[in-house]
Design an enzyme around this catalytic site. Structure first.
Site, PDB file in Angstrom:
ATOM      1  N   ASP A 138       0.926  -1.239  -0.055  1.00  0.00           N
ATOM      2  CA  ASP A 138       0.010   0.034  -0.035  1.00  0.00           C
ATOM      3  C   ASP A 138       0.720   1.377   0.110  1.00  0.00           C
ATOM      4  OD1 ASP A 138      -2.522   1.362  -0.068  1.00  0.00           O
ATOM      5  OD2 ASP A 138      -2.551   1.735   2.048  1.00  0.00           O
ATOM      6  N   CYS A 192     -21.258  -9.767  -7.974  1.00  0.00           N
ATOM      7  CA  CYS A 192     -22.076  -8.462  -7.407  1.00  0.00           C
ATOM      8  C   CYS A 192     -23.560  -8.565  -7.954  1.00  0.00           C
ATOM      9  CB  CYS A 192     -21.632  -7.116  -7.709  1.00  0.00           C
ATOM     10  SG  CYS A 192     -20.074  -6.775  -6.829  1.00  0.00           S
ATOM     11  N   CYS A 195     -27.062  -6.559  -7.032  1.00  0.00           N
ATOM     12  CA  CYS A 195     -26.981  -5.697  -5.637  1.00  0.00           C
ATOM     13  C   CYS A 195     -26.258  -4.419  -5.910  1.00  0.00           C
ATOM     14  CB  CYS A 195     -26.069  -6.609  -4.676  1.00  0.00           C
ATOM     15  SG  CYS A 195     -25.849  -5.963  -3.188  1.00  0.00           S
ATOM     16  N   CYS A 198     -23.747  -1.416  -1.495  1.00  0.00           N
ATOM     17  CA  CYS A 198     -22.579  -0.610  -0.910  1.00  0.00           C
ATOM     18  C   CYS A 198     -23.040   0.889  -1.704  1.00  0.00           C
ATOM     19  CB  CYS A 198     -21.268  -1.107  -1.455  1.00  0.00           C
ATOM     20  SG  CYS A 198     -21.228  -1.334  -3.315  1.00  0.00           S
ATOM     21  N   CYS A 202     -24.059   4.974   0.798  1.00  0.00           N
ATOM     22  CA  CYS A 202     -22.927   5.803   0.858  1.00  0.00           C
ATOM     23  C   CYS A 202     -23.670   7.150   1.452  1.00  0.00           C
ATOM     24  CB  CYS A 202     -22.222   6.053  -0.361  1.00  0.00           C
ATOM     25  SG  CYS A 202     -21.153   7.580  -0.217  1.00  0.00           S
ATOM     26  N   CYS A 218     -15.736  11.145  -1.151  1.00  0.00           N
ATOM     27  CA  CYS A 218     -15.865   9.836  -0.101  1.00  0.00           C
ATOM     28  C   CYS A 218     -15.457  10.131   1.254  1.00  0.00           C
ATOM     29  CB  CYS A 218     -14.681   9.065  -0.722  1.00  0.00           C
ATOM     30  SG  CYS A 218     -14.010   7.471   0.133  1.00  0.00           S
ATOM     31  N   CYS A 245     -14.325   5.465   6.665  1.00  0.00           N
ATOM     32  CA  CYS A 245     -15.526   5.064   6.628  1.00  0.00           C
ATOM     33  C   CYS A 245     -15.629   3.442   6.270  1.00  0.00           C
ATOM     34  CB  CYS A 245     -16.401   5.985   5.729  1.00  0.00           C
ATOM     35  SG  CYS A 245     -17.991   5.521   5.499  1.00  0.00           S
ATOM     36  N   CYS A 248     -19.807   1.511   3.028  1.00  0.00           N
ATOM     37  CA  CYS A 248     -20.009   0.572   1.757  1.00  0.00           C
ATOM     38  C   CYS A 248     -19.496  -1.061   2.069  1.00  0.00           C
ATOM     39  CB  CYS A 248     -19.463   1.340   0.709  1.00  0.00           C
ATOM     40  SG  CYS A 248     -17.423   1.517   0.964  1.00  0.00           S
ATOM     41  N   CYS A 252     -22.011  -4.759   2.500  1.00  0.00           N
ATOM     42  CA  CYS A 252     -22.010  -5.786   1.511  1.00  0.00           C
ATOM     43  C   CYS A 252     -22.521  -7.214   1.915  1.00  0.00           C
ATOM     44  CB  CYS A 252     -20.353  -6.175   0.868  1.00  0.00           C
ATOM     45  SG  CYS A 252     -20.317  -7.491  -0.348  1.00  0.00           S
TER      46      CYS A 252
END
Length: 355
Positions: A138, A192, A195, A198, A202, A218, A245, A248, A252
């Protein structure tokens, strides 16, 4: 490269604590460059200028280290043992993203990656193979999510994060680039369906369309990466989120397969599950650094963090928090002072409306 070594690699990855281990080739994500450039051209990265830096590496993993023949993608489970949305109803408390409720995952995951990398070099050497590796978690120009999908760890959901049938949404990604050549795994398949959980959850409408996210709206970006005041039109949507946050992710339905993290360093510190806004707002710089020692939250600094806390206070509708906000209206940091004055005004307005 012998399939026996790959099987041993997967077993060793599990032994050192990774939840999943898959392999892809460095050139397995040719679509990334075009998508990344379009994202940057639209300005959706906001103040994250680092995303535009070294874009030729970020958009083409095979260019980052041309000698690499395989990318080993690892999943690091950090599943919570409580519903992270519960704190959203406690408006005098702050909501901190699950991943930041204890130790910095960069440090924890990198140690595990390095341990696995050393094992791989030694194991390959015993088979007469010379192995070189580079470890990433990351902090380098590596597009982990597309690579994770290419390797079969999961698929990029409509919220753009990786989803796994095994782990739900709660896992970090690590990568080991290596000169060894392994047979790649099958890529992940999007599951997905129809669906929209998510997307619909938000609070700030950060998804212009499925599979697209505008960082400028975001909450994770606004509370962590964004410097200076947050746009007035977005502050109410922040609610009591003060760092990151999970809305989302938590929405799921694939999280029915999620597992609680086995690594104790990812288990929440009690004081970070539902910290009181009144106590966080009055932290000075030294107090902030001491309170968040070893935490990724420390990276944002006291001023940005207290700014977030003041937005949460303004959204709390709790008149008992007004004196706390009032005490910061002349803070040395202009952004903190402005956030405090906004919070006072919001509490006064909500009090008048309720009277």
């Amino acid at each position: 490269m012998s399939g026996d070594l790959k099987a041993a690699l997967v077993a060793e990855a599990e032994a050192v604590g990774f939840a999943d281990c898959r392999v892809c080739r460095p050139d397995a994500v040719p679509q990334v460059m075009e998508r990344l450039q379009a994202y940057l051209d639209d300005g959706r990265h906001g103040q994250m200028g680092w995303m535009a830096e070294r874009v030729h590496w970020r958009g083409a993993p095979d260019a980052l280290w041309p000698e690499a023949k395989s990318v080993i993608m690892l999943a690091e489970n950090y599943g919570p043992d409580v519903d992270p949305r519960a704190v959203l109803e406690q408006r005098d408390c702050g909501a901190i993203s699950v991943y930041a409720q204890n130790k910095d995952y960069h440090d924890v995951a990198k140690k595990r990656l390095k341990r696995l990398g050393r094992w791989l070099i030694e194991a390959a050497g015993k088979q007469g193979q010379e192995a070189q590796i580079k470890v990433f978690v990351d902090t380098a120009p590596v597009m982990e999510k597309p690579l994770g999908m290419a390797a079969g760890l999961g698929w990029q959901g409509k919220h753009s994060n990786l989803v796994s049938r095994k782990l739900g949404s709660w896992f970090f990604l690590g990568a080991i680039f290596t000169t060894l050549e392994f047979k790649p795994d099958e890529a992940g398949v999007d599951r997905c369906g129809q669906c929209r959980a998510c997307l619909d959850v938000c609070p700030t409408d950060a998804f212009p369309a499925p599979y697209q996210v505008d960082a400028r709206r975001c909450i994770s970006y606004l509370t962590i990466e964004h410097k200076g005041p947050v746009d007035l039109g977005l502050r109410k949507g922040l609610g009591n989120h003060i760092y990151g946050c999970d809305d989302c992710l938590a929405a799921c339905p694939w999280n029915k397969f999620a597992q609680v993290a086995s690594e104790m360093k990812y288990h929440a510190r009690d004081e970070l599950l539902a910290p009181k806004l009144a106590e966080l707002a009055v932290l000075d710089d030294a107090g902030f650094r001491a309170y968040f020692a070893g935490s990724p939250i420390k990276r944002v600094g006291r001023d940005r963090f207290v700014r977030n806390v003041l937005y949460a206070i303004g959204n709390s509708n709790d008149p008992a928090l007004r004196p706390v906000a009032q005490s910061l209206c002349e803070d040395e940091d202009d952004t903190v002072a402005e956030a405090a004055r906004w919070a006072v005004a919001e509490l006064d307005h909500s009090g008048a409306a309720g009277s």
